[in-house]
Design a protein around this motif. Sequence first.
Motif, PDB file in Angstrom:
ATOM      1  N   LEU A 131      45.173  41.551  44.874  1.00  0.00           N
ATOM      2  CA  LEU A 131      44.646  42.288  46.022  1.00  0.00           C
ATOM      3  C   LEU A 131      43.422  41.603  46.616  1.00  0.00           C
ATOM      4  N   GLY A 132      42.965  40.554  45.955  1.00  0.00           N
ATOM      5  CA  GLY A 132      41.802  39.823  46.445  1.00  0.00           C
ATOM      6  C   GLY A 132      40.501  40.393  45.912  1.00  0.00           C
ATOM      7  N   SER A 133      39.408  39.768  46.290  1.00  0.00           N
ATOM      8  CA  SER A 133      38.081  40.188  45.845  1.00  0.00           C
ATOM      9  C   SER A 133      37.397  41.030  46.900  1.00  0.00           C
ATOM     10  N   ALA A 134      36.525  41.895  46.436  1.00  0.00           N
ATOM     11  CA  ALA A 134      35.732  42.744  47.320  1.00  0.00           C
ATOM     12  C   ALA A 134      34.408  43.058  46.617  1.00  0.00           C
ATOM     13  N   THR A 135      33.510  43.725  47.327  1.00  0.00           N
ATOM     14  CA  THR A 135      32.217  44.077  46.724  1.00  0.00           C
ATOM     15  C   THR A 135      31.947  45.570  46.882  1.00  0.00           C
ATOM     16  N   GLY A 138      28.461  46.972  46.206  1.00  0.00           N
ATOM     17  CA  GLY A 138      27.708  45.754  45.977  1.00  0.00           C
ATOM     18  C   GLY A 138      28.090  44.983  44.738  1.00  0.00           C
ATOM     19  N   ILE A 139      29.185  45.364  44.078  1.00  0.00           N
ATOM     20  CA  ILE A 139      29.597  44.718  42.832  1.00  0.00           C
ATOM     21  C   ILE A 139      30.783  43.797  43.116  1.00  0.00           C
ATOM     22  N   THR A 481      52.272  52.595  39.909  1.00  0.00           N
ATOM     23  CA  THR A 481      51.362  51.570  40.434  1.00  0.00           C
ATOM     24  C   THR A 481      50.026  51.662  39.704  1.00  0.00           C
ATOM     25  N   LYS A 482      49.582  50.550  39.161  1.00  0.00           N
ATOM     26  CA  LYS A 482      48.312  50.495  38.441  1.00  0.00           C
ATOM     27  C   LYS A 482      47.390  49.458  39.094  1.00  0.00           C
ATOM     28  N   LEU A 483      46.202  49.874  39.428  1.00  0.00           N
ATOM     29  CA  LEU A 483      45.196  48.958  39.955  1.00  0.00           C
ATOM     30  C   LEU A 483      44.247  48.556  38.833  1.00  0.00           C
ATOM     31  N   VAL A 484      44.053  47.256  38.648  1.00  0.00           N
ATOM     32  CA  VAL A 484      43.134  46.730  37.645  1.00  0.00           C
ATOM     33  C   VAL A 484      41.989  46.019  38.363  1.00  0.00           C
ATOM     34  N   ALA A 485      40.756  46.447  38.100  1.00  0.00           N
ATOM     35  CA  ALA A 485      39.576  45.848  38.707  1.00  0.00           C
ATOM     36  C   ALA A 485      38.731  45.178  37.643  1.00  0.00           C
ATOM     37  N   SER A 486      38.348  43.906  37.869  1.00  0.00           N
ATOM     38  CA  SER A 486      37.565  43.136  36.911  1.00  0.00           C
ATOM     39  C   SER A 486      36.394  42.468  37.626  1.00  0.00           C
ATOM     40  N   PRO A 487      35.311  42.124  36.898  1.00  0.00           N
ATOM     41  CA  PRO A 487      34.230  41.399  37.543  1.00  0.00           C
ATOM     42  C   PRO A 487      34.713  40.097  38.168  1.00  0.00           C
TER      43      PRO A 487
END
Length: 490
Positions: A131-135, A138-139, A481-487
Amino acid sequence: MTLRPTDSSALLIDGKLVPGSGGTFEVLNPATEEVLGSAAEATAADMDAAIAAARLAFDQGTWSRDHAFRARCLRQLCDALQSHIEELREVTIAEVGAPAMLTSGPQLEGPVEDLRYWADLAENYSWEHDLGSATPMGIPTARRVLKEAVGVVGAITPWNFPHQINFAKLGPALAAGNTVVLKPAPDTPWCAALVGKVIAEETEIPAGVVNIVTSTDHALGAQLCTDPRVDLVSFTGSTATGRTVMASAADSLKKVFLELGGKSAFIVLDDADLASACSVAAFSVCVHAGQGCALTTRLLVPRARYDEAVAATAATMSGIRAGDPSKPGTVCGPLISARQRERVEGYLKLAVEEGGTIVTGGGRPADRDRGFFVEPTLIAGVDNSARVAQEEIFGPVLVILPHDGDEDAVRIANDSPYGLSGSVWGTDPERVNRVVAGVRTGTLSVNGGVWYSADAPFGGYKQSGIGREMGVAGFEEYLETKLVASPATA
């Protein structure tokens, strides 16, 4: 291995072929009313065991994560069924009353071959995408979307096209990584039970991944809907039963997929070849004795040519005889049961009470003293408010209605609680496209185009159902559908 009718008197539970705890029940030939043999009568305890096996196989096995293995197993099943296709054909004609001509298509060979489509999809589907990167807040965060199997699927299927509907659920559910408990209709248990034998003895499908439970007890279907170990219910059948399924599943908030009834319109515009269109409409409603939810059972024709249309339609219908489904030329076989024949005959009586005219047909064939046959029947002289024009009859019965132009035809087509299928015939592409855009239905055939295919989504609007079967859309009904968010890394 040779498949025999005696092989179908077993349940498939946790990889084993076992007798039903309730003994057996009789299987009838609807064309002769003779007892063909028996099928395993499951009880609530058997269903409980099947659900437990499916739950364990999903939670502790690797089935849901090994896409290549699932694809291999589905191809094994397809090959094994192909090696028994003539035995399955004989059983299907005898048990379902399906005309032999249909077994080379949607009554048998088509659905079996469709298993290869589901195998290919399991291998080629995009199970994960970036899904690409986002902030957010602010993270810096990297996101990916995963597609995963829902879990345990309870599949409840009807008797009219048992192979097509069984595999339209088994194929995508298994390809997506789910485990399944299948409860087929009590009128056609052998079609499912013989598949269970093939799965158990000729494939590597792990124990518990597929469980097949035959029974005359409809409470077992309700058990699938209410059991919290079942994550999704996929049901095909009447709209009335669909409402019950949905309500029963509500307590556990499980996903529900419903493919329900239809009263589809065959619209003939005033620039169409009237005689050809009416002949096609007449023929199609007679196929398999009209026992198809997506068949077009309302024929809408220009009012100025109504009498001509009635004559053309009647000419075709009167030439189609209800007959022995094992004969190569038979189009219209028997209805599935005495109960269903009584239902259809009740609607024919109602049509006359509502002021309609039976133009052709309307009774039992004079040359058939056995079997649940009804003559192909054309009803004229009613409007769209008549019950025979509003309610699903599920027999070889066509209601012909006049319309006053394209907009009126769309209005009449949409004046129905259903929205499953339909057909439009005309020569002006712009007019045809406007009608297609106006009709609220899940599938539409234009000038005889065929919408049935493994990769084509099928389903309805309004009270014809929720969700889609077949195609990628049907496959995704069985996914979460599972969304995984990582640093995010630099």
